[in-house]
Design a protein around this motif. Structure first.
Motif, PDB file in Angstrom:
ATOM      1  N   GLU A  94       0.822  -1.213   0.000  1.00  0.00           N
ATOM      2  CA  GLU A  94       0.000   0.000   0.000  1.00  0.00           C
ATOM      3  C   GLU A  94       0.856   1.265   0.000  1.00  0.00           C
ATOM      4  N   ASN A  95       1.947   1.246   0.786  1.00  0.00           N
ATOM      5  CA  ASN A  95       2.742   2.463   0.960  1.00  0.00           C
ATOM      6  C   ASN A  95       3.838   2.640  -0.086  1.00  0.00           C
ATOM      7  N   HIS A  96       4.351   1.520  -0.617  1.00  0.00           N
ATOM      8  CA  HIS A  96       5.522   1.614  -1.493  1.00  0.00           C
ATOM      9  C   HIS A  96       5.350   0.926  -2.841  1.00  0.00           C
ATOM     10  N   GLY A  97       4.211   0.297  -3.070  1.00  0.00           N
ATOM     11  CA  GLY A  97       4.006  -0.366  -4.355  1.00  0.00           C
ATOM     12  C   GLY A  97       4.745  -1.675  -4.506  1.00  0.00           C
ATOM     13  N   THR A  98       5.140  -2.284  -3.381  1.00  0.00           N
ATOM     14  CA  THR A  98       5.844  -3.562  -3.431  1.00  0.00           C
ATOM     15  C   THR A  98       4.988  -4.618  -4.124  1.00  0.00           C
ATOM     16  N   LYS A  99       5.620  -5.381  -4.992  1.00  0.00           N
ATOM     17  CA  LYS A  99       4.920  -6.447  -5.707  1.00  0.00           C
ATOM     18  C   LYS A  99       5.163  -7.778  -5.008  1.00  0.00           C
ATOM     19  N   ILE A 100       4.118  -8.582  -4.904  1.00  0.00           N
ATOM     20  CA  ILE A 100       4.172  -9.872  -4.222  1.00  0.00           C
ATOM     21  C   ILE A 100       3.961 -10.979  -5.248  1.00  0.00           C
ATOM     22  N   VAL A 101       4.897 -11.924  -5.264  1.00  0.00           N
ATOM     23  CA  VAL A 101       4.834 -13.036  -6.216  1.00  0.00           C
ATOM     24  C   VAL A 101       5.036 -14.342  -5.455  1.00  0.00           C
ATOM     25  N   TYR A 102       4.214 -15.324  -5.749  1.00  0.00           N
ATOM     26  CA  TYR A 102       4.405 -16.666  -5.200  1.00  0.00           C
ATOM     27  C   TYR A 102       5.051 -17.536  -6.268  1.00  0.00           C
ATOM     28  N   ALA A 103       6.109 -18.239  -5.877  1.00  0.00           N
ATOM     29  CA  ALA A 103       6.817 -19.136  -6.798  1.00  0.00           C
ATOM     30  C   ALA A 103       6.740 -20.540  -6.213  1.00  0.00           C
ATOM     31  N   THR A 104       5.935 -21.385  -6.806  1.00  0.00           N
ATOM     32  CA  THR A 104       5.615 -22.668  -6.201  1.00  0.00           C
ATOM     33  C   THR A 104       5.798 -23.829  -7.168  1.00  0.00           C
ATOM     34  N   GLY A 105       6.008 -24.996  -6.599  1.00  0.00           N
ATOM     35  CA  GLY A 105       6.011 -26.204  -7.404  1.00  0.00           C
ATOM     36  C   GLY A 105       4.606 -26.678  -7.715  1.00  0.00           C
ATOM     37  N   ARG A 106       3.625 -26.120  -7.022  1.00  0.00           N
ATOM     38  CA  ARG A 106       2.235 -26.512  -7.226  1.00  0.00           C
ATOM     39  C   ARG A 106       1.734 -26.136  -8.619  1.00  0.00           C
ATOM     40  N   SER A 107       0.789 -26.927  -9.093  1.00  0.00           N
ATOM     41  CA  SER A 107       0.054 -26.557 -10.298  1.00  0.00           C
ATOM     42  C   SER A 107      -0.905 -25.424  -9.945  1.00  0.00           C
ATOM     43  N   LEU A 108      -1.474 -24.790 -10.961  1.00  0.00           N
ATOM     44  CA  LEU A 108      -2.464 -23.745 -10.710  1.00  0.00           C
ATOM     45  C   LEU A 108      -3.636 -24.305  -9.913  1.00  0.00           C
ATOM     46  N   PHE A 109      -4.073 -25.514 -10.247  1.00  0.00           N
ATOM     47  CA  PHE A 109      -5.190 -26.152  -9.549  1.00  0.00           C
ATOM     48  C   PHE A 109      -4.888 -26.322  -8.060  1.00  0.00           C
ATOM     49  N   LEU A 110      -3.696 -26.826  -7.741  1.00  0.00           N
ATOM     50  CA  LEU A 110      -3.344 -27.036  -6.336  1.00  0.00           C
ATOM     51  C   LEU A 110      -3.109 -25.713  -5.613  1.00  0.00           C
ATOM     52  N   TYR A 111      -2.631 -24.701  -6.344  1.00  0.00           N
ATOM     53  CA  TYR A 111      -2.514 -23.371  -5.746  1.00  0.00           C
ATOM     54  C   TYR A 111      -3.896 -22.839  -5.380  1.00  0.00           C
ATOM     55  N   GLN A 112      -4.850 -23.002  -6.269  1.00  0.00           N
ATOM     56  CA  GLN A 112      -6.208 -22.526  -6.003  1.00  0.00           C
ATOM     57  C   GLN A 112      -6.803 -23.233  -4.787  1.00  0.00           C
ATOM     58  N   GLN A 113      -6.503 -24.517  -4.637  1.00  0.00           N
ATOM     59  CA  GLN A 113      -6.950 -25.237  -3.442  1.00  0.00           C
ATOM     60  C   GLN A 113      -6.358 -24.613  -2.183  1.00  0.00           C
ATOM     61  N   LEU A 114      -5.073 -24.279  -2.250  1.00  0.00           N
ATOM     62  CA  LEU A 114      -4.385 -23.718  -1.090  1.00  0.00           C
ATOM     63  C   LEU A 114      -4.990 -22.382  -0.676  1.00  0.00           C
ATOM     64  N   THR A 115      -5.405 -21.580  -1.645  1.00  0.00           N
ATOM     65  CA  THR A 115      -5.987 -20.273  -1.319  1.00  0.00           C
ATOM     66  C   THR A 115      -7.298 -20.414  -0.553  1.00  0.00           C
TER      67      THR A 115
END
Length: 250
Positions: free
Chosen positions: A33-54
């Motif tokens: 919010e204050n500095h525009g920092t970008k957040i990226v997740y780098a995972t071995g999971r597939s998109l499907f398994l990432y969606q489950q995790l969320t």
């Protein structure tokens, strides 16, 4: 934290201690919010398994998702549309049928379930003992077939075959170029062998959480530098410790 490109593996790095994750989320959200920092997740999971995790863990919405050990990039994971430039780039030299023909010659390799496979990733179960016996013959067979691939082993059981042009670190460089951010503004966090590429591609500041697996700790000991830090604390608490060590948060 000043404006940064914050990149973290998920399982056993960001995820593992819910209380510490909540604390880290607040710090990251404030920095975004204050500095525009970008957040990226780098995972071995597939998109499907990432969606489950969320659905299971309180993850902040990322600015991008690097999935399937760095072979897939989604600038908006909710759309399920892979970045077209990245997809086109990896498609040029990827021949999964030929790879499978060769791997069938090695009975020690067992294909993982379909949901673990990716458009540019073929994943197998392989014991660490069997790895020592077949890794050199397997690499030789793939090379002799003119297949431009790399093998990534992690967790003492997972073997991924991916395009040579892909891994978590190369995916990060792709995003750095897209967003015009440098290594000095990039922080990467990980816990296992498939995170080595995060630390070893370029010279970003790196945090290894205290519960990092032996293959990553051994690599760290052999490649120690002032811009990599092995935390004492585990999971998200280790990330917070590392951010404090680099004076990126108060």
């Amino acid at each position: 934290m000043k404006e940064k490109l914050f990149i973290s593996d998920l399982d056993n790095t960001l995820i593992g201690d819910d209380l510490s994750l909540e604390k880290l989320n607040k710090k990251l959200e404030k920095s975004r919010e204050n500095h525009g920092t970008k957040i990226v997740y780098a995972t071995g999971r597939s998109l499907f398994l990432y969606q489950q995790l969320t659905q299971q863990k309180p993850l902040l919405p990322p600015d991008a998702l690097i999935a399937a050990v760095g072979t897939e990039i989604y600038l908006n994971p909710e759309t399920e549309i892979m970045d077209q430039d990245w997809e086109n780039y990896l498609s040029q030299n990827w021949h999964p049928k030929k790879i499978l023909e060769i791997t069938m010659q090695f009975p020690e390799l067992t294909l993982q379930p379909e949901f673990e496979q990716g458009q540019f990733k073929i994943s197998f179960n392989l014991s660490s003992q069997a790895l020592q016996n077949i890794i050199n013959p397997l690499e030789k067979a793939l090379t002799e077939a003119n297949l431009n691939v790399k093998l990534i082993y992690s967790g003492g059981k997972d073997l991924d075959i991916i395009p040579k042009e892909a891994d978590k670190g190369l995916a990060v460089q792709f995003l750095q170029k897209k967003w015009q951010m440098s290594d000095k503004n990039t922080i990467v966090c990980g816990d296992s062998g498939n995170d080595i590429a995060l630390f070893d591609t370029g010279h970003p500041q790196g945090i290894l959480v205290g519960n990092a697996q032996s293959e990553l700790k051994q690599w760290y000991q052999n490649n120690a530098t002032e811009y990599r830090y092995l935390a004492h604390q585990e999971y998200a608490a280790g990330i917070i410790e590392g951010l404090e060590y680099f004076k990126l948060i108060e």
